[in-house]
Design a protein around this motif. Structure first.
Motif, PDB file in Angstrom:
ATOM      1  N   MET A 212       0.831  -1.205   0.000  1.00 51.93           N
ATOM      2  CA  MET A 212       0.000   0.000   0.000  1.00 51.93           C
ATOM      3  C   MET A 212       0.866   1.256   0.000  1.00 51.93           C
ATOM      4  SD  MET A 212      -3.328   0.589   2.410  1.00 51.93           S
ATOM      5  CE  MET A 212      -4.072  -0.896   1.744  1.00 51.93           C
ATOM      6  N   ARG A 213       1.969   1.227   0.730  1.00 48.26           N
ATOM      7  CA  ARG A 213       2.865   2.378   0.744  1.00 48.26           C
ATOM      8  C   ARG A 213       3.502   2.587  -0.625  1.00 48.26           C
ATOM      9  NH1 ARG A 213       8.118   2.203   4.541  1.00 48.26           N
ATOM     10  NH2 ARG A 213       8.658   0.587   3.019  1.00 48.26           N
ATOM     11  N   ILE A 219       1.441   6.848  -6.819  1.00 51.12           N
ATOM     12  CA  ILE A 219       0.317   7.709  -7.180  1.00 51.12           C
ATOM     13  C   ILE A 219       0.588   9.160  -6.814  1.00 51.12           C
ATOM     14  CG2 ILE A 219      -2.094   8.237  -6.643  1.00 51.12           C
ATOM     15  CD1 ILE A 219      -1.805   5.905  -8.532  1.00 51.12           C
ATOM     16  N   LEU A 220       1.077   9.386  -5.582  1.00 52.39           N
ATOM     17  CA  LEU A 220       1.245  10.751  -5.095  1.00 52.39           C
ATOM     18  C   LEU A 220       2.480  11.428  -5.672  1.00 52.39           C
ATOM     19  CD1 LEU A 220       0.344  10.119  -1.349  1.00 52.39           C
ATOM     20  CD2 LEU A 220      -1.072  11.241  -3.070  1.00 52.39           C
ATOM     21  N   ALA A 233      -2.813   7.241   6.319  1.00 44.88           N
ATOM     22  CA  ALA A 233      -3.456   6.043   5.783  1.00 44.88           C
ATOM     23  C   ALA A 233      -2.963   4.772   6.453  1.00 44.88           C
ATOM     24  CB  ALA A 233      -3.245   5.970   4.267  1.00 44.88           C
ATOM     25  N   ILE A 234      -1.650   4.632   6.610  1.00 45.17           N
ATOM     26  CA  ILE A 234      -1.119   3.363   7.125  1.00 45.17           C
ATOM     27  C   ILE A 234      -0.193   3.552   8.332  1.00 45.17           C
ATOM     28  CG2 ILE A 234      -1.275   2.276   4.855  1.00 45.17           C
ATOM     29  CD1 ILE A 234       1.733   2.663   4.564  1.00 45.17           C
ATOM     30  N   LEU A 450      -8.940   6.533   0.870  1.00 39.73           N
ATOM     31  CA  LEU A 450      -9.480   6.195  -0.454  1.00 39.73           C
ATOM     32  C   LEU A 450      -8.342   6.034  -1.456  1.00 39.73           C
ATOM     33  CD1 LEU A 450     -12.005   5.815  -2.239  1.00 39.73           C
ATOM     34  CD2 LEU A 450     -11.959   8.296  -2.651  1.00 39.73           C
ATOM     35  N   THR A 451      -7.341   6.915  -1.367  1.00 33.11           N
ATOM     36  CA  THR A 451      -6.176   6.805  -2.252  1.00 33.11           C
ATOM     37  C   THR A 451      -5.444   5.495  -2.022  1.00 33.11           C
ATOM     38  OG1 THR A 451      -5.921   9.214  -2.180  1.00 33.11           O
ATOM     39  CG2 THR A 451      -4.045   7.931  -2.962  1.00 33.11           C
ATOM     40  N   ALA A 452      -5.263   5.126  -0.753  1.00 33.91           N
ATOM     41  CA  ALA A 452      -4.537   3.894  -0.435  1.00 33.91           C
ATOM     42  C   ALA A 452      -5.262   2.655  -0.944  1.00 33.91           C
ATOM     43  CB  ALA A 452      -4.343   3.797   1.086  1.00 33.91           C
ATOM     44  N   ILE A 453      -6.570   2.617  -0.785  1.00 34.11           N
ATOM     45  CA  ILE A 453      -7.334   1.424  -1.174  1.00 34.11           C
ATOM     46  C   ILE A 453      -7.468   1.323  -2.700  1.00 34.11           C
ATOM     47  CG2 ILE A 453      -9.590   0.304  -1.021  1.00 34.11           C
ATOM     48  CD1 ILE A 453      -9.857   1.556   1.771  1.00 34.11           C
TER      49      ILE A 453
END
Length: 812
Positions: A212-213, A219-220, A233-234, A450-453
């Motif tokens: 996820m990281r 993405i970011l 997020a995590i 939401l971004t992480a998932i």
């Protein structure tokens, strides 16, 4: 009774962590059985008593003692297991080949990866099972270590060792809490043996968090607050920059950047409400599931499941655990239809967290988390209810007013604890939290999740990019006023390290002030906080002085104080992205109420002596800077300083060290003994070190920097009467210093060596130690004793080590 038992469990575990040596668990278990028997006998005997208050008082008292003893027994049994699993001296600082399973997500910073591992069988004798491994690899194509991988590597092992300074961070206790019993550095190239991504639940969760990281980083990209979004997020905070942490600390919003209880509660509430709405509307033909299982039951199960998953994803920290167990207690009470008070919920959650991890009370987050919720419960019971018949504008205004009042009261109530733990209080915290809480809780955190998932779902990267962009934009807009608040001169209030009794007095005042309406003069409770905020430690009298040789590793930093003046001799080394000025010196000065330096001495231009110089000049006002080199030019070129814009005091005076310089503070004379005349200056930095002699009304000391034997002999030959009761050993105890002539003439009662633990130079040398001891000089070492405190007074010369003062059973 339930609150008393919960309090006893937390108290018992906390008291155990103040012990220097662990007691025999069998003896504790015996006394535990004795008190439990007393409670049972008392319960039977008190049935005959007519007075119900006496019954409750006796039952609560013996129940409290029994719970304390049980918690201490449980903690000691687990602590003995960890203490016995330690690294032996034979395996320390030597190469050992081991096979290990990676258990945690790696902390990748620049050219280094750090991760926790479990050593696999065959386990060599004297090697602990849990190790924190550092792998430094600057190659472009370095391998990424994944949880569940099995590696074979050559490791240089060391026992956990942390600096011991006034109000310093207990690094050894931090690692002991995480059950890390040794540190290992990789030598050579490790070999990957196998990969087991499903080795355990810990590995599975760590693997999910890693992927996820990685997805969020992709993405970011270079987004300004990408590390903060990943932390929300995590729970991975390693990539958040030091400058951002400074802003968060100065404005009091650090709790929002980590996974806080409000974030867990918000997600749990969203999941519960969603399930409640959905379960009422689901039907299979003529069958409605809500008729078989009530909607509230399913909503509670959904809320608890989401909270548990999010807490696992966040790393299962103390605030997350506290929130989950509070929700679990509330959910079970609702399902069983049992009445339970808010204090009972908080008490049970604290007891469960402590029983699962007896070292939770060592974390400052434990007390801040439970304390903030306790205050919230107390303040919430006094909140004004929104009455029917009011207009919408009036209702909104009342809600805003009550929210501001609760935030203000929570800030005031937590001020003594924050001042005791960190020696700083944020004055802009209420204003910063008023901006950050709604934005981070209701906008940034949901978008970050939401971004992480979504980033893990193939084909929906565009959706994750939009959510990440929106979260970063919201964070940027919220941070504009917060950054402005952090840059104000009045944003922080520095507080000296207060004694424990003053903290107790302040907490009594908080309890009094938070009493229900009707209690007389409740406002007077807040006045009991003021002594803790203005308290100052004792300073030397006229003619006396205090010297603290700080534990900065392989370097030097010495704080000298008289009745009204302060001098800092050297500023320690720079390591990675931080330096001794930021990590050790400035916090120690803050704890000692030193908010200005009358003089600062940079003995010479080696980085182990001036690594913290830029930070000190930025953080505290300095009147004069003495140096054996062109310090102004060094700050501009090497430290990339802008003089005087980056200096706390724009009137800073630069002075070149010269033999014969002298000044007197409060009947204490400071004399510069070296460098000598210009024709004796050499090209070696060490030989040009500034040397200061301190002569008070009662005792004397000498600070020689890194001068060598030649310079020492020049000093004693040019001044046959030169003496010092306290000597800071030159050049960290190197064989090139501490000449026999110098040691003999000083006739020192105490000698202090500032050196790093197991440093690569092997300082101090054995022959130097023996040379000082032959003169019947008490030898003190910062690598073994921590910071050394010397107090010269009219009656005696007192010396003590901070490591012995704060000794705990986990310290080696």
């Amino acid at each position: 009774m339930l609150c008393a038992l919960s309090f006893g469990i937390v108290l018992g575990a906390s008291l155990t962590h103040f012990l220097i040596l662990l007691p025999d668990s069998n003896i504790l278990f015996f006394w535990c059985l004795v008190f439990i028997t007393c409670v049972l006998v008392l319960r039977i005997y008190t049935r005959r008593l007519a007075n119900g208050q006496i019954k409750r008082l006796l039952s609560m008292s013996f129940g409290l003692i029994a719970s304390v003893m049980c918690a201490m027994t449980w903690t000691v049994i687990q602590a003995q297991s960890r203490v016995s699993d330690s690294l032996s001296v034979d395996h320390e600082n030597v190469v050992t080949r081991l096979s290990f399973l990676v258990q945690s997500m790696s902390q990748d910073q620049s050219d280094q990866q750090r991760f926790q591992v479990q050593v696999l069988d065959p386990l060599p004798t004297g090697v602990p099972r849990q190790i924190l491994v550092s792998w430094q690899d600057s190659s472009a194509g370095r391998l990424t270590v994944l949880p569940g991988q099995v590696w074979r590597a050559a490791l240089v092992l060391k026992r956990p060792h942390g600096a011991s300074n006034p109000s310093g961070f207990d690094y050894e206790g931090h690692l002991f809490q995480k059950n890390i019993r040794a540190l290992g550095k990789v030598r050579g190239v490790p070999r990957l043996i196998s990969d087991h991504p499903d080795a355990s639940m810990t590995v599975i969760v760590a693997r999910v968090r890693h992927h996820m990281r990685q997805a969020m980083r992709k993405i970011l990209g270079p987004a300004r607050y990408a590390p903060v979004l990943i932390a929300l997020a995590i729970g991975d905070q390693d990539s958040v920059s030091a400058s951002d942490w400074d802003i968060f600390n100065r404005t009091g919003i650090t709790h929002l950047v980590s996974i806080s209880g409000s974030h867990v509660t918000m997600l749990a509430a969203f999941g519960g409400v969603s399930m409640l709405w959905l379960w009422k509307r689901i039907r299979f033909g003529r069958i409605h599931p809500c008729e078989l299982i009530p909607s509230k039951v399913m909503a509670a199960c959904a809320a608890l499941s989401i909270a548990f998953l999010y807490c696992l994803l966040a790393g299962w920290g103390v605030p997350a655990r506290r929130t989950f167990f509070m929700l679990l207690v509330i959910g079970m009470a609702l399902l069983a239809r049992l009445p339970i008070s808010p204090n009972g919920v908080l008490g049970i959650a604290a007891a469960v967290v402590t029983l699962l991890d007896p070292w939770s009370p060592l974390a400052t987050g434990f007390w801040l988390s439970f304390g903030a919720v306790l205050v919230l419960f107390a303040v919430g019971t006094q909140a004004v209810q929104v009455q029917a018949g009011r207009s919408r504008a009036q209702k909104i205004l009342l809600v805003v007013k009550e929210s501001a009042r609760m935030q203000w009261l929570i800030t005031l109530a937590m001020t003594p604890v924050l001042a005791f733990l960190f020696q700083q209080v944020s004055l802009v915290s209420p204003f910063a939290n008023a901006i950050a809480i709604p934005v981070v809780t209701f906008i940034v955190t949901p978008l970050a999740l939401l971004t992480a998932i979504v980033s893990l779902i193939p084909g929906l990267e565009w959706c994750a990019s939009i959510a990440g962009w929106a979260a970063n934009l919201a964070m940027q807009w919220a941070m504009h006023p917060i950054i402005w608040l952090s840059e104000t001169k009045w944003s922080m209030w520095d507080v000296a390290a207060m004694p424990a009794w003053m903290l107790c007095l302040s907490l009594c005042g908080v309890l009094w002030a938070l009493m229900p309406p009707g209690v007389p003069v409740r406002w007077a409770g807040w006045c009991l906080i003021l002594p803790a905020l203005v308290w100052k430690p004792q300073r030397p009298v006229e003619g006396a002085w205090r010297m603290i040789a700080l534990d900065v590793g392989q370097g030097s930093a010495i704080l000298v104080s008289t009745h009204r003046h302060d001098l800092l001799f050297d500023s320690g080394p720079r390591l990675g992205g931080t330096d001794a000025g930021q990590r050790v010196i400035y916090p120690a000065m803050r704890a000692l109420a030193v908010n200005r330096l009358d003089a600062m001495v940079a003995s010479h231009a080696d980085m182990d002596h001036i690594g913290g110089l830029p930070f000190i000049l930025k953080s505290i006002a300095v009147d004069s800077l003495y140096a054996s080199f062109d310090a102004q030019d060094w700050l501009v070129r090497r430290a990339k300083f802008s003089i005087p814009a980056d200096v706390a005091n724009r009137e800073l005076k630069f002075v070149r060290c010269e033999h014969g310089q002298k000044w007197i503070w409060d009947q204490v004379t400071f004399t510069m003994l070296h460098p000598q005349q210009s024709n004796t200056v050499t090209s070696k930095k060490n030989d040009n070190s500034c040397v200061i002699h301190i002569s008070g009304a009662f005792h004397s000391a000498i600070l020689p920097g890194d001068i060598s034997v030649t310079q020492e002999n020049i000093l004693v030959q040019s001044n046959k009467k030169l003496r010092a009761d306290v000597v800071v050993v030159a050049h960290h105890g190197s064989a090139t210093s501490s000449s026999p002539l110098f040691v003999t003439q000083m006739r020192a009662r105490h000698a202090i060596v500032q050196s790093g633990y197991l440093n690569r130079f092997k300082h101090p040398e054995t022959e130097i130690i023996d040379r000082w001891k032959k003169q019947k000089t008490s030898l003190w070492r910062t690598d073994q004793h921590g910071a050394i405190h010397v107090w010269s007074g009219p009656s005696s010369l007192d010396v003590f080590a901070y490591r012995s003062v704060g000794k705990r059973y986990w310290h080696h």
